[in-house]
Enzyme design. Structure first.
Site, short mmCIF file in Angstrom:
data_model
loop_
_atom_site.label_atom_id
_atom_site.label_comp_id
_atom_site.label_asym_id
_atom_site.label_seq_id
_atom_site.Cartn_x
_atom_site.Cartn_y
_atom_site.Cartn_z
N HIS A 218 0.82 -1.21 0.00
CA HIS A 218 0.00 0.00 0.00
C HIS A 218 0.86 1.26 0.00
O HIS A 218 0.35 2.35 0.23
CB HIS A 218 -0.91 0.03 1.23
N GLY A 414 -8.11 10.17 4.88
CA GLY A 414 -9.01 11.28 4.58
C GLY A 414 -10.14 10.87 3.66
O GLY A 414 -11.30 11.27 3.84
#
Length: 584
Positions: A218, A414
């Site tokens: 990731h 976010g």
């Protein structure tokens, strides 16, 4: 960076629509969630369900197929699927013999798949799971359960699919899959960063002549940032670290995968394999099979990983069984590669992105309410409006939270928080007139839990949900009630996530905030929330001092010091939003 997309909020939805449409002879999409289902799965066997974040294509959806997985539960980009997606996807393919889940060992995946299993077991469906943890760079051997899953998924899913298709019981298929997992070791290196759709900056930065050694799938930072080295030097170093972590010896047999991370050519992968094969020959370790491909990618990240899968006669039996998907095939293809002609066509409807989606930071939302002056208690309507205000506030801070998370994580916090808060707001807008104040918090928490994916979905959904769940109906929340509710939520979050103060998580902000609520509830609602906001803010600042014990920053160890935790920042924003609304 230019990406060939329409709108960042619709990437996963539109990707799955295109993928299913292109390969409709093999797949169908679950009508309600982002699940890819195999059309002609074998009946009366253990169902194999894999899954994780999107953005790693062809993993995971591309590994649904004959002799492979029966279904894949797909999350947002780099975020685990939510429990409902996992539950619905598994239920759609379960056929009375139980469900085996295979997925990478990441905090978000672990939490969400655990909850999905709980939901299935509540209905009497037997389940088991195997977490892939092949990345030898992410934790030492004595902490193998903390290692993350990278390209080793390929060999584990291949073995699990064969074991399930062979008609083994859930217990036996799980044993074989765990054996494959434990015999699979990988390590990766990054040469260039990836960039998430809709995010302005890459998830990390590398200098012109730098590489990140031990990089995660990731974009998590590796164990070492070093200068660029030739392919042979890198391959020898990586091979040596894998071999040191295994019991490989002369005469053993392995399968080798050199996996590209998205922007690495087959030419480069072949050059790496050339050196790995030379080293294996030198150690008299036989290569049973080899593969060079981009199976477990990270958007357009540059770099590669090396995986060794140690075989014995039992594992060889399952590795040799034929399998087929449009992106991965082994053995005789015949029937499984043949085009399947079907008369039926299915139409799927998915919720489209609403016009009020937040794609970038906006101005702080305005507090709008009928009552003037500071509130002394919260009615159900007050709570509903307050949580809508908080949802708008957090969504307005999407880029801010993304930037914090990109420093030591994968940059998706976010995006996840904005998506979850959007769903919470939509649900709250439907609840005008609700009289039970706890029902308002519970509904918002459920909406977040079932939509966000990642560790944040479970944790932040529980922040609202756990404290309100099973509470006696009440029309007004006093300061004492709010303090008790948040204490209950904190206990549930720590029970599920196991984090304590000092572990560099949202608990570092939530714990002092809850303690401030309890210590100041006799001073009134506003003063109590002011104290909680201040305590949460200090908790965020304190996270800069800590080494991460959870999440994707865990493998950075001391390199995470100096950076704040994004989850803690979200907690602070939530308490700040509460205070702002109550103050008016």
């Amino acid at each position: 960076m230019k990406k060939i997309i329409n709108h960042a909020d619709n990437v996963v939805k539109e990707m799955l629509e295109g993928y299913i449409s292109a390969y409709s002879r093999y797949y169908r999409k679950h009508p309600d969630v982002n699940g890819v289902l195999l059309r002609q799965k074998r009946r009366g066997k253990v169902a194999l369900v894999i899954g994780g974040g999107s953005g790693h294509e062809p993993m995971f959806s591309g590994f649904v197929g004959k002799g492979l997985a029966d279904a894949a539960a797909c999350g947002n980009v780099f975020a685990s699927p939510d429990p409902n997606t996992i539950y619905e996807t598994a239920k759609a393919v379960e056929d009375g013999q139980g469900v085996l889940f295979v997925y990478g060992c990441y905090a978000g995946d672990n939490l969400n798949f655990d909850m999905g299993e709980e939901m299935l077991r509540d209905e009497g469906i037997e389940t088991a799971h195997v977490r892939v943890r092949d990345d030898v760079a992410s934790a030492p051997p004595d902490r193998v359960e903390d290692r993350r899953g990278i390209a080793g998924d390929v060999f584990v899913v291949k073995t699990a699919g064969a074991a399930c298709d062979a008609g083994l019981s859930l217990e036996e298929a799980t044993r074989i899959t765990k054996k494959a997992r434990d015999n699979t070791k990988s390590i990766g290196v990054a040469t260039a960063p990836a960039q998430l759709p809709g995010v302005e900056k890459p998830i990390f930065e590398l200098g012109e002549n730098e590489i990140e050694y031990g990089m995660g799938l990731h974009g998590e930072r590796g164990v070492l940032r070093t200068k660029w080295q030739p392919a042979d030097v890198l391959a020898e170093k990586m091979y040596g670290q894998i071999k040191e972590d295994t019991a490989l010896k002369a005469g053993d047999e392995v399968c080798v995968l050199v996996n590209g991370l998205g922007a690495t050519t087959i030419t480069e992968l072949a050059i790496v394999y050339r050196k790995v094969k030379e080293l294996l020959d030198k150690d008299k370790i036989r290569v049973y099979d080899a593969d060079l491909n981009n199976y477990c990618t990270s958007q357009e990240m540059g770099g590669f990983s090396i995986t060794l899968f140690q075989l014995d006669e039992e594992l060889k039996q399952y590795y040799d069984m034929p399998c087929y998907s449009p992106y991965y095939a082994k053995g005789e293809l015949t029937e499984s590669s043949r085009e399947i002609k079907e008369e039926c066509e299915e139409k799927y409807q998915e919720e489209t992105c609403s016009a009020d989606s937040v794609s970038q930071d906006t101005e702080e939302p305005c507090v709008s309410r009928e009552k003037k002056g500071p509130l002394t208690e919260l009615t159900a309507e007050d709570a509903r409006e307050m949580l809508i205000y908080i949802a708008d506030k957090v969504r307005a801070k999407k880029s801010y939270l993304t930037e914090i998370d990109s420093a030591i994580g994968d940059g998706d916090h976010g995006i996840g928080m904005a998506g979850g808060m959007k769903k919470a707001k939509e649900r709250l807008q439907q609840m005008k007139g609700e009289q039970n104040v706890y029902a308002v918090f519970e509904a918002a928490g459920k909406a977040m839990l079932m939509s966000m994916g990642g560790a944040s979905g479970v944790i932040f959904g529980s922040l609202y949900l756990a404290g309100a769940k099973d509470m006696e109906e009440k029309g007004v929340l006093t300061p004492e009630d709010l303090a008790k509710m948040e204490r209950k939520s904190l206990a549930a979050i720590q029970e599920r996530g196991k984090a304590e103060v000092g572990d560099k998580t949202m608990v570092d902000a939530l714990t002092p905030a809850v303690e401030a609520l309890e210590a100041n509830c006799d001073k009134g609602l506003l003063e109590m929330l002011r104290a909680a906001e201040e305590a949460a803010g200090q908790g965020v600042e304190d996270t800069k001092k800590y080494v991460a014990k959870f999440g994707r920053a865990k493998s950075l160890m001391e390199r995470a010091i100096g950076y704040q935790d994004a989850g803690a920042a979200s907690v602070w924003l939530i308490f700040q939003g509460m205070r702002e609304y109550v103050e008016g």
